[in-house]
Design an enzyme around this catalytic site. Structure first.
Site, PDB file in Angstrom:
ATOM      1  N   ASP A  20       0.829  -0.966  -0.100  1.00 17.56           N
ATOM      2  CA  ASP A  20       0.387  -0.118  -0.289  1.00 17.56           C
ATOM      3  C   ASP A  20       1.035   0.955  -0.042  1.00 17.56           C
ATOM      4  OD1 ASP A  20      -2.457   1.537   0.072  1.00 17.56           O
ATOM      5  OD2 ASP A  20      -2.529   1.455   2.600  1.00 17.56           O
ATOM      6  N   TRP A  25       2.394   8.072  -2.145  1.00 17.25           N
ATOM      7  CA  TRP A  25       4.543   8.145  -2.651  1.00 17.25           C
ATOM      8  C   TRP A  25       4.547   9.469  -3.333  1.00 17.25           C
ATOM      9  CZ3 TRP A  25       7.924   6.660  -6.415  1.00 17.25           C
ATOM     10  CH2 TRP A  25       9.071   7.247  -6.262  1.00 17.25           C
ATOM     11  N   ASN A  68     -10.608  -2.525  -7.266  1.00 23.05           N
ATOM     12  CA  ASN A  68      -9.325  -1.582  -7.404  1.00 23.05           C
ATOM     13  C   ASN A  68      -9.990  -1.113  -9.100  1.00 23.05           C
ATOM     14  OD1 ASN A  68      -6.505  -2.805  -6.246  1.00 23.05           O
ATOM     15  ND2 ASN A  68      -7.809  -1.390  -5.619  1.00 23.05           N
ATOM     16  N   ARG A  71     -11.527   2.342  -9.853  1.00 26.30           N
ATOM     17  CA  ARG A  71     -10.556   3.428  -9.317  1.00 26.30           C
ATOM     18  C   ARG A  71     -10.837   4.187 -11.409  1.00 26.30           C
ATOM     19  NH1 ARG A  71      -4.198   2.416  -7.221  1.00 26.30           N
ATOM     20  NH2 ARG A  71      -5.309   1.308  -4.771  1.00 26.30           N
TER      21      ARG A  71
END
Length: 236
Positions: A20, A25, A68, A71
Site C-alpha cells: 500500500d 508516494w 480496484n 478506480r
C-alpha cells in the site's frame, strides 16, 4: 482457560504483504500516481528475492484487489499496462532464482493477451523448486471464499464430510500453508479483504513506510518483530 505460549519459529514459513502507498508516494513527490505504481511493481520482485533469501518459503503479494476496478479508468489502464510491461522482467529475475510464480484471483477480466501471458508465466515456473511467490491480482478474500463454496457444492461432497482442510483445497491458495506473518505498508491498519481465511492466526505487522520505500532493511525489521512474538494456540 488460557493456552500455553509458544515462541514462533525465527523465520515465518509464509509472509503475505499488502503493498500500500504507491499513489501517495508519487503524489508526495509531485509525480503522476502511475509512477508510484511503476516503482511499486519493481519493488515487488526485490521483496520476493529478499524474503526468499531470508528463508521464507511462501510469499504472497497483494497488488490489485477486486475493488480496484472502481478506480479511474485511466489509472486502471495504466496499471494493467505496467503489469504487461514488467511481467517479463520480473519473471526473468525470479525464474533465475528458481522461484515458483502463482497467480491468486480472477483472470477472466484481463485482456486475452495479458491473461495468456500470466498463465504462461505460471506454467513456465511450476517445476522450480525454490520459494513460491504468489501475486494476488484481481483478488478479493470474500470473493475467494464464495467461489470456493460454489465449487465445493458442485463437487458433490456431502456436508457432513466438509472439514477445514477439505474447504481449503477449493481456495486459490490450495497447497499453500496459512499465513504466519501479514505485513501492511502505508500506515493503514486493516486487512482490506486480503487472505481472510488464510490469515486467521497470522501475526500482523503494520508500518507507516509507503510501499515504494519498503527496503530489505524494512523486511529485516518485520522478520525481527515476528521472531519476538509469541503465539497462543487453542485458546484466548
Amino acid at each position: 482457560m488460557q493456552s500455553a505460549e509458544t515462541p514462533v519459529s525465527s523465520v515465518p514459513r509464509h509472509v503475505a504483504i499488502i503493498m500500500d502507498g504507491n499513489g501517495r508516494w508519487a503524489t508526495a513527490r509531485g509525480l503522476p500516481r502511475l509512477e508510484g505504481h511503476r516503482v511499486g511493481l519493481e519493488k515487488a520482485g526485490d521483496a520476493v528475492l529478499g524474503l526468499a533469501a531470508a528463508g521464507v518459503s511462501f510469499i504472497t503479494l497483494f497488488s490489485f484487489s477486486t475493488e480496484n476496478w472502481k478506480r479511474p479508468k485511466e489509472e486502471v489502464a495504466g496499471i494493467l499496462r505496467l503489469l504487461a510491461e514488467g511481467l517479463e522482467r520480473t519473471v526473468k529475475d525470479l525464474n533465475a532464482q528458481n522461484i515458483v510464480i502463482r497467480h491468486l484471483g480472477r483472470l477472466d477480466r484481463l485482456a486475452p493477451p495479458l491473461r495468456h501471458r500470466v498463465k504462461e508465466v505460471v506454467e513456465k515456473t511450476k517445476d522450480n523448486t525454490g520459494a513460491v511467490a504468489s501475486f494476488a491480482f484481481d483478488y478479493g478474500g470474500r470473493a475467494e471464499i464464495l467461489n470456493a463454496t460454489k465449487r465445493l457444492m458442485k463437487s458433490g461432497i456431502k456436508a457432513e464430510d466438509v472439514e477445514e482442510n477439505t474447504f481449503a483445497r477449493y481456495l486459490y491458495t490450495a497447497g499453500i500453508p496459512d499465513v504466519d506473518l501479514l505485513v501492511r505498508t502505508g500506515g493503514e491498519m486493516r486487512l482490506s479483504n486480503f487472505l481472510l481465511w488464510q490469515s486467521s492466526y497470522a501475526e500482523l505487522y503494520f508500518t507507516d513506510t509507503l510501499w515504494p520505500d519498503f527496503s530489505r532493511g524494512d523486511i529485516e525489521k518485520a522478520l525481527a518483530e515476528y521472531a519476538r512474538r509469541q503465539r497462543r494456540f487453542g485458546g484466548l
